[in-house]
Design a protein around this motif. Structure first.
Motif, short mmCIF file in Angstrom:
data_model
loop_
_atom_site.label_atom_id
_atom_site.label_comp_id
_atom_site.label_asym_id
_atom_site.label_seq_id
_atom_site.Cartn_x
_atom_site.Cartn_y
_atom_site.Cartn_z
N LYS A 1 -25.31 0.55 7.18
CA LYS A 1 -24.49 -0.61 6.05
C LYS A 1 -25.84 -0.78 5.27
N ALA A 2 -24.75 -1.19 4.06
CA ALA A 2 -26.19 -0.69 2.82
C ALA A 2 -25.17 -2.04 1.54
N ILE A 3 -26.09 -2.96 1.01
CA ILE A 3 -25.30 -4.29 0.04
C ILE A 3 -26.79 -3.94 -1.14
N ARG A 4 -25.61 -4.20 -2.16
CA ARG A 4 -26.80 -4.47 -4.06
C ARG A 4 -27.24 -5.45 -3.41
N SER A 5 -28.27 -5.62 -3.86
CA SER A 5 -29.69 -6.50 -4.30
C SER A 5 -29.11 -8.01 -4.23
N ASP A 6 -27.86 -7.90 -5.35
CA ASP A 6 -27.99 -8.87 -5.99
C ASP A 6 -26.82 -9.99 -5.11
N VAL A 7 -26.88 -9.04 -4.11
CA VAL A 7 -25.34 -9.43 -2.97
C VAL A 7 -25.92 -9.96 -2.58
N ALA A 8 -27.34 -9.52 -1.46
CA ALA A 8 -27.17 -9.62 -0.47
C ALA A 8 -28.42 -10.92 -0.74
N HIS A 9 -28.70 -11.41 -1.67
CA HIS A 9 -29.62 -12.31 -2.44
C HIS A 9 -28.63 -13.79 -2.39
N ARG A 10 -27.49 -13.71 -2.53
CA ARG A 10 -26.36 -14.46 -2.80
C ARG A 10 -25.06 -15.39 -1.73
N LEU A 11 -26.24 -14.43 -0.65
CA LEU A 11 -25.14 -14.98 0.29
C LEU A 11 -25.78 -14.31 1.89
N LEU A 12 -27.70 -13.86 1.91
CA LEU A 12 -28.24 -14.04 2.82
C LEU A 12 -28.76 -15.83 3.15
N PRO A 13 -28.71 -16.70 2.37
CA PRO A 13 -28.75 -17.59 2.83
C PRO A 13 -28.02 -18.34 3.57
N PHE A 14 -27.06 -18.21 3.61
CA PHE A 14 -25.54 -18.45 3.76
C PHE A 14 -25.58 -18.22 5.29
N VAL A 15 -26.40 -17.41 5.59
CA VAL A 15 -26.23 -15.83 6.92
C VAL A 15 -26.58 -16.67 8.13
N GLU A 16 -26.51 -17.79 8.95
CA GLU A 16 -27.36 -18.37 10.21
C GLU A 16 -27.47 -17.98 10.85
N ASP A 17 -26.77 -16.37 11.83
CA ASP A 17 -27.54 -15.83 13.05
C ASP A 17 -28.22 -14.72 12.48
N ASN A 18 -29.40 -15.17 13.56
CA ASN A 18 -30.33 -14.02 13.52
C ASN A 18 -30.76 -12.62 14.36
N ARG A 19 -30.06 -12.05 15.18
CA ARG A 19 -29.04 -11.41 16.06
C ARG A 19 -28.32 -10.27 15.52
N TRP A 20 -27.82 -10.04 16.68
CA TRP A 20 -26.40 -8.90 16.58
C TRP A 20 -25.43 -9.10 15.80
N PHE A 21 -24.91 -10.77 15.84
CA PHE A 21 -23.92 -11.35 15.10
C PHE A 21 -24.08 -10.66 13.58
N PHE A 22 -25.05 -11.20 12.57
CA PHE A 22 -26.03 -11.05 11.58
C PHE A 22 -25.28 -9.81 10.64
N ASP A 23 -24.62 -8.74 10.88
CA ASP A 23 -23.95 -7.61 10.07
C ASP A 23 -22.37 -8.76 10.03
N THR A 24 -21.61 -8.81 11.38
CA THR A 24 -20.07 -9.50 11.77
C THR A 24 -19.85 -10.78 10.02
N GLU A 25 -21.11 -11.70 10.27
CA GLU A 25 -21.33 -13.14 10.30
C GLU A 25 -21.13 -12.28 7.84
N LEU A 26 -22.67 -11.79 8.51
CA LEU A 26 -22.29 -11.02 6.57
C LEU A 26 -21.34 -10.35 5.87
N LEU A 27 -20.43 -9.57 6.48
CA LEU A 27 -19.15 -9.70 6.35
C LEU A 27 -17.75 -10.17 6.28
#
Length: 408
Positions: free
Chosen positions: A168-194
């Motif tokens: 997977k890949a993501i634009r950095s500005d999008v990542a910095h906006r979304l990551l604070p709201f992604v809680e999972d730190n394991r395998w569900f991380f991808d799904t939650e982000l999407l």
């Protein structure tokens, strides 16, 4: 793709945990490919999730010997944690990750990155479930993967096809906006982000990949499946409660429709609802015959209605009433389930009445009575969907009056 001008174009994170057996071979192969095939600046970061073998020593050696390869030691386990930590501190324009076994053919890197560097898309993912994807893996993992992604589509109404592919890949500005709201730190991380990205109106680009399963994978499939289901319930609850500012992210980064589609006329709604209702009735009949044997008449009726009600609400939202976007999505699904309970009350009462008259009614007679009750329930569903679940609010009427409407 043109060479990047100024700054780091892409950083590829490779999360590892006790991967000393394959680490050096994979990193050298990846670095060689990037050196020969990429025209823009790149960096590989080995994110070590608290490995206890010689992974750290091998990583430090690779970072010293190979240009543009870095090493980041983390004392906390979890792939999601590694990606969050490395992506947050990165200065690259595009952030990516791939599994250390390089199961995905590296030829897919160019089409993965290109739409992000060009600004066409916000997130790019590899999919093993596309028609032109070529995948080698066992039937058990294939079944689990397809079942999980089907569950996501039915419960969260997502459009992306493969949440778990480690590419997977993501634009950095999008990542910095979304990551604070992604809680999972394991395998569900991808799904939650999407899920959050799609709900916020971001464009997710999918590319079919060639993928070969790693036979040495140490993922605990059972525990991962349990954690994923818990994650889906948690994210759905957070969205319903408004704990995640999706509308604010949508306003800032989202890609709305070019023109808002006008709602169909009353006659158009009736026709569309009737077509969806016909398919729903057929699906209900098939599911009832499937569930009636192992669960009994009442339980089979409930399960068949529940499955078709979720799909029916989603289909009517999109096609009958032409509602798009994340606004009130989960509220409307909950309201749809309330409508389902009313329909279930009608059909279950018809079964009780039938059994009171004929205690030994055959499954075919039960299905006949249920089909008739379902017709009545369908009429009630249309009325409730139109005047309650998908009603046009005054603010929408005023906004629609100012917006040129599309042809119905």
């Amino acid at each position: 793709m043109k060479p990047s001008s100024g700054g780091l174009a892409i950083e590829i994170v490779v999360p590892v945990f006790n991967e000393s057996a394959i680490l050096e071979r994979s990193i050298r192969r990846l670095a060689e490919y990037l050196s020969q095939e990429f025209l823009y600046s790149w960096k590989i970061t080995i994110a070590d999730n608290a490995s206890t073998d010689t992974t750290g020593a091998i990583s430090r050696k690779l970072a010293e010997e190979i240009p543009n390869v870095g090493y980041r030691r983390l004392e906390t386990k979890g792939r999601g944690y590694a990606l969050r930590d490395t992506w947050t501190s990165s200065e690259a324009k595009v952030l990516a990750y791939m599994d250390v076994d390089l199961s995905t053919d590296l030829a897919a890197l160019h089409p993965l990155i290109a739409p992000l560097l060009s600004g066409h898309s916000d997130i790019s993912i590899g999919t093993r479930l596309g028609r032109t994807s070529r995948v080698v893996r066992g039937p058990k993992r294939e079944f689990i993967s397809r079942s999980y992604n089907l569950l996501l589509k039915r419960t969260m109404q997502v459009q992306f096809s493969d949440a778990q592919c480690g590419f997977k890949a993501i634009r950095s500005d999008v990542a910095h906006r979304l990551l604070p709201f992604v809680e999972d730190n394991r395998w569900f991380f991808d799904t939650e982000l999407l899920i959050l990205a799609e709900r916020a109106g971001l464009r997710i680009h999918e590319i079919p990949v060639d993928w070969i399963d790693d036979p040495d994978s140490r993922v605990d499939i059972r525990q991962t499946a349990i954690d994923d289901v818990k994650g889906i319930i948690r994210v759905a609850g957070s969205i319903m409660k408004g704990a995640i500012p999706l509308q604010a992210i949508y306003a800032e980064l989202g890609r709305g429709p070019i023109a808002a589609p006008a709602r169909p006329s009353f006659f158009g709604q009736v026709v569309r609802f009737g077509i969806i209702g016909a398919f729903s009735t057929l699906a209900f009949a098939l599911l009832y015959l499937l569930f009636q044997g192992p669960f009994g008449a009442q339980q089979g009726n409930f399960l068949a209605l529940l499955v078709t009600a979720i799909a029916n609400t989603a289909a009517n939202r999109r096609f009958t009433f032409r509602i798009h976007g994340p606004e009130r999505l989960f509220t409307q699904q909950i309201q749809g389930l309330v409508v389902f309970m009313a329909a279930w009350g009608i059909t279950s009462s018809s079964l009780l009445l039938l059994h009171a008259i004929h205690q030994d009614a055959s499954p075919s007679n039960e299905l006949l009575v249920l089909t008739g009750a379902n017709v009545l329930a369908t009429l009630l569903r249309f009325v409730l969907l139109r005047i309650w679940v998908f009603r046009v609010r005054r603010s929408e009427e005023r906004r629609g009056a100012r917006t040129p409407k599309l042809a119905v």
